[in-house]
Motif scaffolding. Structure first.
Motif, PDB file in Angstrom:
ATOM      1  N   THR A   1       0.835  -1.210   0.000  1.00 35.67           N
ATOM      2  CA  THR A   1       0.000   0.000   0.000  1.00 35.67           C
ATOM      3  C   THR A   1       0.867   1.256   0.000  1.00 35.67           C
ATOM      4  O   THR A   1       0.638   2.180  -0.790  1.00 35.67           O
ATOM      5  CB  THR A   1      -0.943   0.001   1.217  1.00 35.67           C
ATOM      6  N   LEU A   2       1.871   1.287   0.868  1.00 38.13           N
ATOM      7  CA  LEU A   2       2.757   2.451   0.912  1.00 38.13           C
ATOM      8  C   LEU A   2       3.528   2.592  -0.397  1.00 38.13           C
ATOM      9  O   LEU A   2       3.733   3.710  -0.887  1.00 38.13           O
ATOM     10  CB  LEU A   2       3.732   2.331   2.087  1.00 38.13           C
ATOM     11  N   GLY A   3       3.944   1.461  -0.953  1.00 40.79           N
ATOM     12  CA  GLY A   3       4.663   1.513  -2.217  1.00 40.79           C
ATOM     13  C   GLY A   3       3.812   2.046  -3.358  1.00 40.79           C
ATOM     14  O   GLY A   3       4.280   2.834  -4.191  1.00 40.79           O
ATOM     15  N   ALA A   4       2.547   1.648  -3.403  1.00 37.75           N
ATOM     16  CA  ALA A   4       1.645   2.122  -4.453  1.00 37.75           C
ATOM     17  C   ALA A   4       1.375   3.619  -4.318  1.00 37.75           C
ATOM     18  O   ALA A   4       1.295   4.347  -5.315  1.00 37.75           O
ATOM     19  CB  ALA A   4       0.332   1.344  -4.399  1.00 37.75           C
ATOM     20  N   LEU A   5       1.252   4.097  -3.073  1.00 38.64           N
ATOM     21  CA  LEU A   5       1.045   5.530  -2.855  1.00 38.64           C
ATOM     22  C   LEU A   5       2.271   6.323  -3.306  1.00 38.64           C
ATOM     23  O   LEU A   5       2.152   7.374  -3.935  1.00 38.64           O
ATOM     24  CB  LEU A   5       0.738   5.802  -1.378  1.00 38.64           C
ATOM     25  N   ARG A   6       3.454   5.811  -2.987  1.00 36.94           N
ATOM     26  CA  ARG A   6       4.685   6.485  -3.398  1.00 36.94           C
ATOM     27  C   ARG A   6       4.771   6.556  -4.922  1.00 36.94           C
ATOM     28  O   ARG A   6       5.087   7.593  -5.502  1.00 36.94           O
ATOM     29  CB  ARG A   6       5.880   5.734  -2.822  1.00 36.94           C
ATOM     30  N   LYS A   7       4.457   5.450  -5.575  1.00 38.48           N
ATOM     31  CA  LYS A   7       4.513   5.397  -7.034  1.00 38.48           C
ATOM     32  C   LYS A   7       3.533   6.378  -7.661  1.00 38.48           C
ATOM     33  O   LYS A   7       3.808   6.974  -8.714  1.00 38.48           O
ATOM     34  CB  LYS A   7       4.215   3.979  -7.510  1.00 38.48           C
ATOM     35  N   ALA A   8       2.397   6.587  -6.999  1.00 43.04           N
ATOM     36  CA  ALA A   8       1.378   7.491  -7.524  1.00 43.04           C
ATOM     37  C   ALA A   8       1.631   8.951  -7.162  1.00 43.04           C
ATOM     38  O   ALA A   8       0.876   9.838  -7.566  1.00 43.04           O
ATOM     39  CB  ALA A   8       0.003   7.073  -7.011  1.00 43.04           C
ATOM     40  N   GLY A   9       2.676   9.206  -6.374  1.00 44.21           N
ATOM     41  CA  GLY A   9       2.998  10.579  -5.996  1.00 44.21           C
ATOM     42  C   GLY A   9       2.174  11.123  -4.851  1.00 44.21           C
ATOM     43  O   GLY A   9       2.113  12.344  -4.642  1.00 44.21           O
ATOM     44  N   VAL A  10       1.550  10.222  -4.089  1.00 41.59           N
ATOM     45  CA  VAL A  10       0.757  10.631  -2.926  1.00 41.59           C
ATOM     46  C   VAL A  10       1.668  10.656  -1.699  1.00 41.59           C
ATOM     47  O   VAL A  10       2.336   9.664  -1.392  1.00 41.59           O
ATOM     48  CB  VAL A  10      -0.421   9.665  -2.690  1.00 41.59           C
ATOM     49  N   LYS A  11       1.697  11.772  -0.992  1.00 42.08           N
ATOM     50  CA  LYS A  11       2.555  11.904   0.178  1.00 42.08           C
ATOM     51  C   LYS A  11       1.974  11.126   1.366  1.00 42.08           C
ATOM     52  O   LYS A  11       0.757  10.955   1.476  1.00 42.08           O
ATOM     53  CB  LYS A  11       2.727  13.374   0.544  1.00 42.08           C
ATOM     54  N   VAL A  12       2.861  10.694   2.252  1.00 49.48           N
ATOM     55  CA  VAL A  12       2.461   9.857   3.382  1.00 49.48           C
ATOM     56  C   VAL A  12       3.086  10.376   4.672  1.00 49.48           C
ATOM     57  O   VAL A  12       4.269  10.722   4.708  1.00 49.48           O
ATOM     58  CB  VAL A  12       2.894   8.391   3.162  1.00 49.48           C
ATOM     59  N   ALA A  13       2.264  10.429   5.713  1.00 55.43           N
ATOM     60  CA  ALA A  13       2.764  10.738   7.057  1.00 55.43           C
ATOM     61  C   ALA A  13       2.181   9.740   8.042  1.00 55.43           C
ATOM     62  O   ALA A  13       1.082   9.221   7.836  1.00 55.43           O
ATOM     63  CB  ALA A  13       2.398  12.155   7.474  1.00 55.43           C
ATOM     64  N   VAL A  14       2.922   9.479   9.102  1.00 56.62           N
ATOM     65  CA  VAL A  14       2.430   8.658  10.203  1.00 56.62           C
ATOM     66  C   VAL A  14       2.081   9.591  11.350  1.00 56.62           C
ATOM     67  O   VAL A  14       2.903  10.428  11.751  1.00 56.62           O
ATOM     68  CB  VAL A  14       3.481   7.626  10.643  1.00 56.62           C
ATOM     69  N   VAL A  15       0.866   9.461  11.856  1.00 58.31           N
ATOM     70  CA  VAL A  15       0.379  10.308  12.943  1.00 58.31           C
ATOM     71  C   VAL A  15       0.038   9.396  14.115  1.00 58.31           C
ATOM     72  O   VAL A  15      -0.872   8.573  14.022  1.00 58.31           O
ATOM     73  CB  VAL A  15      -0.872  11.102  12.516  1.00 58.31           C
ATOM     74  N   SER A  16       0.769   9.529  15.201  1.00 60.31           N
ATOM     75  CA  SER A  16       0.613   8.560  16.283  1.00 60.31           C
ATOM     76  C   SER A  16       0.649   9.218  17.656  1.00 60.31           C
ATOM     77  O   SER A  16       1.457  10.109  17.903  1.00 60.31           O
ATOM     78  CB  SER A  16       1.735   7.513  16.203  1.00 60.31           C
ATOM     79  N   ASN A  17      -0.238   8.758  18.537  1.00 59.52           N
ATOM     80  CA  ASN A  17      -0.147   9.079  19.955  1.00 59.52           C
ATOM     81  C   ASN A  17       0.853   8.099  20.557  1.00 59.52           C
ATOM     82  O   ASN A  17       0.553   6.911  20.734  1.00 59.52           O
ATOM     83  CB  ASN A  17      -1.505   8.909  20.649  1.00 59.52           C
ATOM     84  N   ILE A  18       2.040   8.571  20.845  1.00 62.10           N
ATOM     85  CA  ILE A  18       3.106   7.660  21.263  1.00 62.10           C
ATOM     86  C   ILE A  18       4.170   8.433  22.017  1.00 62.10           C
ATOM     87  O   ILE A  18       4.325   9.650  21.812  1.00 62.10           O
ATOM     88  CB  ILE A  18       3.700   6.951  20.016  1.00 62.10           C
ATOM     89  N   GLY A  19       4.910   7.736  22.872  1.00 67.04           N
ATOM     90  CA  GLY A  19       5.914   8.391  23.690  1.00 67.04           C
ATOM     91  C   GLY A  19       7.340   8.035  23.338  1.00 67.04           C
ATOM     92  O   GLY A  19       8.254   8.281  24.135  1.00 67.04           O
ATOM     93  N   PHE A  20       7.556   7.441  22.167  1.00 66.61           N
ATOM     94  CA  PHE A  20       8.924   7.122  21.744  1.00 66.61           C
ATOM     95  C   PHE A  20       9.017   7.205  20.226  1.00 66.61           C
ATOM     96  O   PHE A  20       8.006   7.218  19.523  1.00 66.61           O
ATOM     97  CB  PHE A  20       9.355   5.732  22.237  1.00 66.61           C
ATOM     98  N   ASP A  21      10.249   7.242  19.728  1.00 74.09           N
ATOM     99  CA  ASP A  21      10.494   7.434  18.302  1.00 74.09           C
ATOM    100  C   ASP A  21      10.328   6.115  17.544  1.00 74.09           C
ATOM    101  O   ASP A  21      11.024   5.139  17.837  1.00 74.09           O
ATOM    102  CB  ASP A  21      11.908   7.980  18.099  1.00 74.09           C
ATOM    103  N   ILE A  22       9.413   6.094  16.586  1.00 77.85           N
ATOM    104  CA  ILE A  22       9.184   4.877  15.811  1.00 77.85           C
ATOM    105  C   ILE A  22       9.944   4.874  14.485  1.00 77.85           C
ATOM    106  O   ILE A  22       9.890   3.895  13.737  1.00 77.85           O
ATOM    107  CB  ILE A  22       7.681   4.658  15.542  1.00 77.85           C
ATOM    108  N   ARG A  23      10.688   5.928  14.193  1.00 79.41           N
ATOM    109  CA  ARG A  23      11.429   5.982  12.930  1.00 79.41           C
ATOM    110  C   ARG A  23      12.412   4.820  12.768  1.00 79.41           C
ATOM    111  O   ARG A  23      12.521   4.245  11.684  1.00 79.41           O
ATOM    112  CB  ARG A  23      12.152   7.323  12.799  1.00 79.41           C
ATOM    113  N   PRO A  24      13.158   4.451  13.842  1.00 78.82           N
ATOM    114  CA  PRO A  24      14.084   3.322  13.678  1.00 78.82           C
ATOM    115  C   PRO A  24      13.372   2.014  13.345  1.00 78.82           C
ATOM    116  O   PRO A  24      13.942   1.159  12.662  1.00 78.82           O
ATOM    117  CB  PRO A  24      14.775   3.235  15.051  1.00 78.82           C
TER     118      PRO A  24
END
Length: 228
Positions: A118-141
């Protein structure tokens, strides 16, 4: 749609099965648990309150303040969940911290099956993606370990933004990070808090709750975001 905002837990990934969570944490403390004991202990810990699990049956008064702030400060998130775990006497030294540490590694999470596609198809179509989360630590890693970091343009995390869903401010911040209009943005989540994005002007898709590894219908995002 110019952009899609995704919730993290319950939408893109789910915490591992509770008995596996307990067994791995015990192993980190040098203790091997049989499945039956691990399952019984897991039931008690989930009732007490597990990050990524249902809300605790009761929050002890001594934890009330940090519990309220758990998604705004890393120290509060760790303190709240280790404190809840400590209310269950497992007889294992360092167990509460080991349980929390399991939350911080990719092995402690299970991606829903269609997320990468799903994320790959959005990227291919030029649709930007963000993750929005209620969380207390960094999920980037975690996303980097999964090889998905190149498919996410921005992260609006409550402890960094200073706002928690359903506050429209966190959704507006995500749209600002992406440089898109909320009216051209779809928020995808699995809870009423995620649906709070309507108050920021976003369209919303709420997915059904699904067990780890089961299809949660996230592929429907493509029908909404990419339709003419």
């Amino acid at each position: 749609m110019e952009a899609v905002l995704f919730d993290f837990h319950g939408t893109l990934a789910q915490v591992e099965e509770a008995h596996e969570w307990v067994r791995h944490a015990a192993a980190a403390c040098g203790v091997t648990l049989e499945r039956i004991r691990a399952t019984a202990l897991a039931d008690r810990l989930v009732t007490a309150g597990r990050a990524g699990g249902p809300l605790p049956a009761r929050v002890p008064p001594r934890l009330a303040e940090i519990w309220a702030d758990r998604d705004l400060y890393p120290y509060a998130h760790r303190g709240a969940y280790t404190g809840l775990a400590e209310t269950v006497d497992a007889g294992i030294e360092g167990f509460a911290e080991a349980l929390y540490e399991r939350l911080l590694v990719p092995e402690g999470w299970v991606l829903y099956p269609a997320v990468a596609d799903t994320l790959g198809a959005l990227r291919k179509a030029g649709v930007k993606v963000a993750v929005v989360s209620n969380i207390g630590f960094d999920i980037r890693p975690i996303f980097a370990a999964w090889g998905l970091d190149a498919l996410v343009d921005a992260y609006a995390l409550s402890y960094e933004v200073g706002r928690c869903k359903p506050d429209p401010g966190i959704f507006l911040r995500a749209c600002g990070m992406l440089g898109v209009d909320p009216e051209r943005t779809l928020m995808v989540g699995d809870t009423p808090a995620d649906a709070g994005a309507v108050n920021a002007g976003c369209a919303v898709l709420v997915l059904p709750c699904a067990d780890p590894g089961r299809d949660n219908g996230i592929g429907a995002v493509l029908d909404l975001a990419l339709r003419d």
